[in-house]
Design an enzyme around this catalytic site. Structure first.
Site, PDB file in Angstrom:
ATOM      1  N   ARG A 103     -38.662  15.941  16.857  1.00 31.20           N
ATOM      2  CA  ARG A 103     -37.998  15.620  15.578  1.00 31.20           C
ATOM      3  C   ARG A 103     -38.527  16.623  14.568  1.00 31.20           C
ATOM      4  O   ARG A 103     -39.741  16.653  14.289  1.00 31.20           O
ATOM      5  CB  ARG A 103     -38.317  14.189  15.163  1.00 31.20           C
ATOM      6  N   HIS A 130     -28.263  14.552  15.370  1.00 35.21           N
ATOM      7  CA  HIS A 130     -29.073  13.449  15.901  1.00 35.21           C
ATOM      8  C   HIS A 130     -28.386  12.934  17.178  1.00 35.21           C
ATOM      9  O   HIS A 130     -27.843  11.829  17.200  1.00 35.21           O
ATOM     10  CB  HIS A 130     -29.180  12.347  14.848  1.00 35.21           C
ATOM     11  N   GLN A 133     -29.092   9.388  18.748  1.00 36.49           N
ATOM     12  CA  GLN A 133     -28.485   8.290  17.989  1.00 36.49           C
ATOM     13  C   GLN A 133     -27.032   8.096  18.420  1.00 36.49           C
ATOM     14  O   GLN A 133     -26.567   6.966  18.602  1.00 36.49           O
ATOM     15  CB  GLN A 133     -28.539   8.616  16.483  1.00 36.49           C
ATOM     16  N   ASP A 221     -24.805   6.005   6.617  1.00 33.34           N
ATOM     17  CA  ASP A 221     -26.225   6.311   6.791  1.00 33.34           C
ATOM     18  C   ASP A 221     -26.830   6.382   5.388  1.00 33.34           C
ATOM     19  O   ASP A 221     -26.100   6.341   4.382  1.00 33.34           O
ATOM     20  CB  ASP A 221     -26.362   7.665   7.524  1.00 33.34           C
ATOM     21  N   CYS A 261     -27.388   3.813  11.591  1.00 29.94           N
ATOM     22  CA  CYS A 261     -28.474   4.213  12.502  1.00 29.94           C
ATOM     23  C   CYS A 261     -29.804   3.567  12.125  1.00 29.94           C
ATOM     24  O   CYS A 261     -30.700   3.482  12.948  1.00 29.94           O
ATOM     25  CB  CYS A 261     -28.588   5.725  12.507  1.00 29.94           C
ATOM     26  N   ARG A 289     -30.487   2.458  21.718  1.00 36.13           N
ATOM     27  CA  ARG A 289     -31.266   3.705  21.749  1.00 36.13           C
ATOM     28  C   ARG A 289     -32.124   3.727  23.016  1.00 36.13           C
ATOM     29  O   ARG A 289     -32.217   4.743  23.705  1.00 36.13           O
ATOM     30  CB  ARG A 289     -32.187   3.811  20.516  1.00 36.13           C
TER      31      ARG A 289
END
Ligand code: CP
Ligand code: NVA
Length: 305
Positions: A103, A130, A133, A221, A261, A289
């Site tokens: 990340r 991402h 996700q 988001d 998310c 996830r």
């Protein structure tokens, strides 16, 4: 040859379908407490330049479920934090571990790591994408709307990393997406062009109403992603009117689901009654996830695959 997942488009349509089928199988096995140690002796290094709850826990538990182990590495505690070059770190890590999840603030950091790594590299979120996700998101959407090619997605909010991967994923799933952002917060043109060039059905609009109208999936988001905290005040102002509330959800299809998310900011991008409401699937999405990433880890790291 090693495979990396830096973008959702690093998977083919067929690979995505198989991966999601495997994720569903692993989900059923876990729920029935059937052991599934598919990666015995494998180690995943997880390098984090930014905070995480879901990504860290799901990868760590996922590796344990698969009979391997995961190392949590805070980039600030590593020599990278003192200037060791990414290309050296990548080559050193490749001598110890079977895969790396990173990340990072800059997508280029992950690309550079992958160039020098001889083991699979997974993008655990960058400024651009991402993908992990979105694997979980598509898995969750499939649980409600199995015929993905008939699904209409409405995004209202920031044209950010999550939005970008969602847009690109339509190339693989046939879903249609309409994205509403305030001026200046559109997804990057290169992302939209790439999706369209490869057959994605993407429409950009200004008003949230047009984006969510008759949609099966309403998604958003945070307005202040990690790394944009200095712009917080300006962003809160720019996104005024983009809150997903009951009125907006009421414009979507009657069986519409709400996705996010997480982490969420109630009263900003979503109201409490929507995220806690009957159409909200945010905790299934978070759970998925784990299952989707386990399937991804097996796909990338299983011997002979
Ligand atoms: N959605 C997501 O990636 O959450 P974390 O930042 O908690 O990992
Ligand atoms: N867009 C958010 C996603 C967090 C999981 C961020 O980058 O902070």
């Amino acid at each position: 040859m090693k495979r990396d997942i830096l973008s959702i488009l690093d998977l083919t349509e067929g690979e995505l379908r198989n991966l999601l089928d495997e994720a569903e199988r692993l989900k059923r096995m876990r729920k029935s407490a059937i052991p599934h140690p598919l990666l015995p002796g494998k180690t995943l290094a997880m390098i984090f330049e930014k905070s995480s709850t879901r990504t860290r826990i799901s990868f760590e538990v996922g590796m344990a479920d698969l009979g391997g182990c995961a190392l949590f590495l805070n980039a600030q505690d590593m020599q990278i934090g003192r200037g060791e070059e990414i290309r050296d770190t990548a080559r050193v890590a490749s001598r110890y571990v079977s895969g790396v999840m990173i990340r990072a603030y800059r997508h280029d950091t992950i690309t550079e790591f992958s160039r020098y790594s001889s083991v699979p590299v997974i993008n655990g979120l960058s400024d651009l994408e991402h993908p992990c996700q979105i694997l979980a998101d598509i898995m969750t959407i499939r649980e409600h709307f199995p015929r993905l090619e008939e699904v209409r997605l409405g995004w209202a909010g920031d044209g950010n990393n999550v939005c970008n991967s969602l847009i690109l994923s339509t190339v693989l799933t046939g879903m249609e997406i309409t994205v509403a952002t305030p001026k200046g917060f559109e997804p990057p043109a290169k992302v939209v062009e790439m999706a369209k060039k490869r057959g994605g059905k993407v429409t950009l609009v200004r008003d949230p109403e047009s984006a969510v109208w008759d949609a099966h999936v309403v998604a958003t988001d945070t307005w202040v992603s990690m790394g944009t905290e200095k712009e917080r005040e300006a962003r809160l102002k720019a996104f005024k009117g983009f809150t997903i509330d009951k009125k907006l959800m009421g414009m979507a299809s009657p069986d519409a689901i709400f996705m996010h998310c997480l982490p969420a900011h109630r009263g900003q991008e979503v109201t409490d009654d929507v995220i806690e409401g009957p159409g909200s699937v945010v905790f299934d999405e978070a759970e998925n996830r784990l299952h989707a990433q386990k399937a991804l880890l097996v796909f990338l790291m299983k011997d002979g695959e």
